[in-house]
Write a protein that holds these residues in place. Sequence first.
Motif, mmCIF file in Angstrom:
data_model
loop_
_atom_site.group_PDB
_atom_site.id
_atom_site.type_symbol
_atom_site.label_atom_id
_atom_site.label_comp_id
_atom_site.label_asym_id
_atom_site.label_seq_id
_atom_site.Cartn_x
_atom_site.Cartn_y
_atom_site.Cartn_z
ATOM 1 N N CYS A 255 36.808 71.239 78.674
ATOM 2 C CA CYS A 255 37.526 70.377 77.857
ATOM 3 C C CYS A 255 36.735 69.296 77.283
ATOM 4 N N VAL A 256 37.297 68.869 76.002
ATOM 5 C CA VAL A 256 36.442 67.761 75.530
ATOM 6 C C VAL A 256 37.617 66.539 75.020
ATOM 7 N N PHE A 257 37.370 65.323 75.380
ATOM 8 C CA PHE A 257 38.167 64.409 74.981
ATOM 9 C C PHE A 257 37.501 63.242 74.060
ATOM 10 N N ALA A 258 37.663 63.115 72.830
ATOM 11 C CA ALA A 258 36.944 62.169 72.140
ATOM 12 C C ALA A 258 37.861 61.154 71.653
ATOM 13 N N LYS A 259 38.200 60.035 72.564
ATOM 14 C CA LYS A 259 39.175 59.193 72.147
ATOM 15 C C LYS A 259 39.036 58.494 70.870
ATOM 16 N N GLY A 260 40.126 58.647 70.103
ATOM 17 C CA GLY A 260 40.180 57.834 68.900
ATOM 18 C C GLY A 260 39.438 58.337 67.685
ATOM 19 N N SER A 261 38.883 59.578 68.119
ATOM 20 C CA SER A 261 38.300 60.642 67.117
ATOM 21 C C SER A 261 39.341 61.493 66.240
ATOM 22 N N TRP A 262 40.481 60.828 65.822
ATOM 23 C CA TRP A 262 41.579 61.826 65.232
ATOM 24 C C TRP A 262 41.136 62.586 64.142
ATOM 25 N N TYR A 263 40.272 61.865 63.232
ATOM 26 C CA TYR A 263 39.763 62.506 62.078
ATOM 27 C C TYR A 263 38.911 63.950 62.354
ATOM 28 N N ALA A 264 38.491 64.220 63.580
ATOM 29 C CA ALA A 264 37.509 65.324 64.063
ATOM 30 C C ALA A 264 38.352 66.054 64.536
ATOM 31 N N LEU A 265 39.695 66.150 64.832
ATOM 32 C CA LEU A 265 40.248 67.193 65.603
ATOM 33 C C LEU A 265 40.018 68.557 65.222
ATOM 34 N N ASP A 266 40.054 68.950 63.837
ATOM 35 C CA ASP A 266 39.506 70.261 63.397
ATOM 36 C C ASP A 266 38.428 70.747 63.777
ATOM 37 N N LYS A 267 37.489 69.867 63.903
ATOM 38 C CA LYS A 267 36.024 70.172 64.156
ATOM 39 C C LYS A 267 35.887 70.316 65.870
ATOM 40 N N LEU A 268 36.549 69.464 66.541
ATOM 41 C CA LEU A 268 36.596 69.330 67.988
ATOM 42 C C LEU A 268 37.054 70.871 68.403
ATOM 43 N N SER A 269 38.095 71.465 67.558
ATOM 44 C CA SER A 269 38.771 72.720 68.100
ATOM 45 C C SER A 269 37.879 73.866 67.945
ATOM 46 N N VAL A 270 36.636 73.868 67.156
ATOM 47 C CA VAL A 270 35.789 75.093 66.751
ATOM 48 C C VAL A 270 34.412 74.862 67.569
ATOM 49 N N ILE A 271 34.184 74.083 68.311
ATOM 50 C CA ILE A 271 32.813 73.886 68.529
ATOM 51 C C ILE A 271 32.493 74.345 70.187
#
Length: 378
Positions: A255-271
């Motif tokens: 699991c990854v938790f990048a607090k406040g990085s709402w703009y990166a959700l699409d990229k976080l979901s494919v790495i």
Amino acid sequence: MADTTSFPPLKNDLILRAARGEKTERAPVWVMRQAGRYLPEFRAERVENDFFKICRTPELATKVTLQPIDRYEGLLDASIIFSDILVIPQALGMTVEMVPGKGPHFPTPLVVPADMAVQLKEKVDVHKELQYVFDAITMTRHALNGRVPLIGFVGAPWTLMAYMIEGGGSKTLSKAKEWIFKYPKESHELLGRITDVCVDFLVGQVHAGAQMLQVFESWGGELGPHDFEHFSLPYLAQIAKRVKAELGDKAVPMCVFAKGSWYALDKLSVIGYDVVSLDWTHTPESAKAITLGRVTLQGNMDPNVLYGGDEAIVAAATRMVRGFGSTRRYIANLGHGILPTVPVEAMELFLKTVHRVGLEVAAEEKAAELANDVKIIG
């Protein structure tokens, strides 16, 4: 050395199935920082023992990890090992103190890139430097007796780099940001060195008994989209890829938790992560639309709601579970760690509400599926 070959059989694998995208009977639930300072039993332990002494003493870390599992018997679907993200800078050779009322403090932070050669070890043997965490994980797996899975974790490279340069918490991260703008090459070197230790540490945690892993990019939101893509995202991706490659068939959900990085959700979901944890700036509808079912979502009630009284807690927890659903790709949690002065009764109400609403939504989802099947047959 503790036995890592014969752990008790797992009685509740709900969170692991949810993380893998399998159907569940209800949404599993746990809370970031669920073992720690809001619990009176933990505060009593701190009277006798320094924070890092607890982290470094497997018996104490095990005891504290189990405190919320025992207090909220049957309400939590996972435990998370009691440790701290700053054990990585310590392993790299830096001194970190936990100052009461202030938090973490680095007496000698990194000021300029030349300090890396003086303060940081070239090679870090995680089994030498962090064996106490591995021992605590193994001991805790046995002590849990299969009640719930055990989560291991690490701080993400950008967050750890920021602490190492700022010397502690910061409202602006101006010193760490000065590095990435003034010394980008050296910043990438430091991020790479931290990443190497993070990978070894996470692999070691799984071998010690961790059944799921979380990477905390707690200060991700302090970077804008461009800088996040350059100084955070590549290293988060490296960690997922390398940990899974090294573990092979022993790989566990990550699991990854990048607090406040709402703009990166699409990229976080494919790495390469199985789960993306959300803070409270996301709505269930937008998060699901952006991630398109590629990952399990985790979160995301604002921890401050736990100060709002029973009505507010029930309303927010209900809205959250109904928004995300209960049986597919969802793990209930807060949108960040539980705060230190939250009443234990508020935590209990949150957990009970998630259970109750989760079962209600699961029944509704099942009824809808049956109705759809009848309609198709008809």
